[in-house]
Design a protein around this motif. Structure first.
Motif, mmCIF file in Angstrom:
data_model
loop_
_atom_site.group_PDB
_atom_site.id
_atom_site.type_symbol
_atom_site.label_atom_id
_atom_site.label_comp_id
_atom_site.label_asym_id
_atom_site.label_seq_id
_atom_site.Cartn_x
_atom_site.Cartn_y
_atom_site.Cartn_z
ATOM 1 N N ILE A 44 36.490 12.497 64.119
ATOM 2 C CA ILE A 44 37.127 12.929 62.878
ATOM 3 C C ILE A 44 36.680 14.359 62.590
ATOM 4 C CG2 ILE A 44 37.468 12.421 60.442
ATOM 5 C CD1 ILE A 44 36.414 9.523 61.197
ATOM 6 N N LEU A 45 37.631 15.270 62.549
ATOM 7 C CA LEU A 45 37.351 16.688 62.328
ATOM 8 C C LEU A 45 37.970 17.119 61.008
ATOM 9 C CD1 LEU A 45 38.218 18.070 65.903
ATOM 10 C CD2 LEU A 45 36.073 17.068 65.102
ATOM 11 N N HIS A 46 37.146 17.658 60.114
ATOM 12 C CA HIS A 46 37.609 18.111 58.802
ATOM 13 C C HIS A 46 37.782 19.629 58.810
ATOM 14 C CE1 HIS A 46 37.219 14.335 56.521
ATOM 15 N NE2 HIS A 46 36.183 14.086 57.294
ATOM 16 N N PHE A 47 39.015 20.081 58.610
ATOM 17 C CA PHE A 47 39.311 21.502 58.500
ATOM 18 C C PHE A 47 39.369 21.936 57.043
ATOM 19 C CE2 PHE A 47 40.828 20.105 62.557
ATOM 20 C CZ PHE A 47 40.669 21.170 63.419
ATOM 21 N N GLY A 48 39.522 20.978 56.125
ATOM 22 C CA GLY A 48 39.623 21.285 54.709
ATOM 23 C C GLY A 48 38.315 21.015 53.986
ATOM 24 N N ASP A 49 38.422 20.638 52.713
ATOM 25 C CA ASP A 49 37.231 20.322 51.937
ATOM 26 C C ASP A 49 36.614 19.021 52.433
ATOM 27 O OD1 ASP A 49 37.377 22.563 50.192
ATOM 28 O OD2 ASP A 49 39.023 21.583 49.127
ATOM 29 N N PRO A 50 35.317 18.841 52.200
ATOM 30 C CA PRO A 50 34.641 17.649 52.716
ATOM 31 C C PRO A 50 35.208 16.362 52.113
ATOM 32 C CG PRO A 50 33.057 19.287 51.943
ATOM 33 C CD PRO A 50 34.399 19.732 51.462
ATOM 34 N N LEU A 124 36.350 24.762 66.640
ATOM 35 C CA LEU A 124 37.681 24.495 66.090
ATOM 36 C C LEU A 124 37.663 24.506 64.571
ATOM 37 C CD1 LEU A 124 38.856 21.592 68.427
ATOM 38 C CD2 LEU A 124 39.637 23.963 68.470
ATOM 39 N N ILE A 125 36.731 23.766 63.981
ATOM 40 C CA ILE A 125 36.770 23.592 62.530
ATOM 41 C C ILE A 125 36.234 24.802 61.778
ATOM 42 C CG2 ILE A 125 36.677 21.086 62.633
ATOM 43 C CD1 ILE A 125 33.752 21.145 62.189
ATOM 44 N N ASN A 126 35.584 25.741 62.486
ATOM 45 C CA ASN A 126 35.140 26.963 61.816
ATOM 46 C C ASN A 126 36.313 27.823 61.363
ATOM 47 O OD1 ASN A 126 32.402 26.490 61.855
ATOM 48 N ND2 ASN A 126 32.068 27.519 63.809
ATOM 49 N N ASP A 127 37.496 27.575 61.940
ATOM 50 C CA ASP A 127 38.699 28.278 61.510
ATOM 51 C C ASP A 127 39.639 27.270 60.857
ATOM 52 O OD1 ASP A 127 40.992 29.705 61.103
ATOM 53 O OD2 ASP A 127 41.299 30.273 63.196
#
Length: 267
Positions: A44-50, A124-127
């Motif tokens: 599970i990868l979060h790109f938005g808010d936690p 990936l999730i840093n962007d």
């Protein structure tokens, strides 16, 4: 809330079941959403808010890069703002095969992916804009996985038995399963413990339960008819399984509600 799923490249079907993306348009008020067992581990990868998670009786912030093992009971998630999630639903033994993790240690756990496996995912999730070009992200993930997976690895008969159990939605006698794939219950149980995390009996029960929930999504709720169709023994067995896995009576479960559980089980 927008939801979409993607199938993996065919060469990775034995490891990846599907990708799913959940994305909100801007910030949203915090909403608690329930997750129920379906038999498949996930990255599970979060790109938005936690997101916050409650799996053991208390709320805590979910890591931006998490791995979920086999879950035997309902748990809850809630957003803290904008939702932008990429989920990688894996085949039941894929976490053990890809990351060399003992799945018995991950039962009823959603934990940060161990640090030695995090580099590609954190890049990936840093962007956060990556969630808007998700097909490129998936292509990048697949190239990474193909580089670290030996797709020609030998397959023990217990793996073939596991695949068959999944294809049958858990509805096969375990003695018959062993006979068909030339193994025995002790070897099968040992393989399941380290590669799936659960015993064959418990895992098959979860698969049957997830299958019946899918059926309920598209039918009038005639419990006796649907439980028989799903090859459960009787209505009482179905109701007991339902309460075990969701903590609720079937008549109280919000099948029409927009929950993460119903999103994922429709795919």
């Amino acid at each position: 809330m927008n939801y979409k799923s993607y199938k993996p490249e065919p060469s990775l079907n034995q490891y990846i079941r599907e990708y799913w993306v959940m994305n909100s348009e801007g910030d949203q008020a915090s909403v608690e959403r329930k997750i129920i067992p379906d038999g498949f581990p996930e990255l599970i990868l979060h790109f938005g808010d936690p997101y916050e998670i409650n799996i053991n009786g208390h709320w805590e912030e979910q890591n931006s890069c998490s791995v979920a093992g086999q879950i035997r009971k309902k748990y809850s998630l809630r957003n803290t703002g904008h939702t932008a999630i990429l989920g990688i639903k894996l085949q039941p033994a894929a976490v053990a095969q890809i990351f060399n993790l003992d799945m018995s240690d991950l039962v009823d756990q959603v934990i940060p992916l161990p640090i030695e496996h995090r580099f590609v995912w954190e890049s990936l999730i840093n962007d956060p804009n990556n969630i808007d070009k998700i097909t490129d992200v998936i292509a990048f993930i697949e190239e990474h996985l193909k580089a670290i997976i030996n797709v020609e690895m030998s397959r023990p008969p217990e793996q073939d038995a596991l695949d068959h159990l999944v294809n049958k939605n858990g509805s096969i006698d375990l003695e018959e399963l062993c006979q068909t794939f030339l193994t025995n219950e002790r070897k099968l149980a040992r393989y399941f413990k380290s590669n799936v995390g659960l015993s064959p009996k418990v895992y098959s029960r979860i698969l049957r339960f997830a299958h019946i929930i899918k059926l309920l999504e598209g039918h009038e709720k005639n419990w006796a008819e649907i439980s028989n169709y799903a090859e459960l023994y009787d209505q009482a067995d179905f109701i007991n399984s339902f309460k075990d896995f969701t903590g609720e009576e079937p008549s109280n479960y919000g099948f029409s509600q927009e929950t993460m559980a119903t999103f994922f089980l429709k795919t």
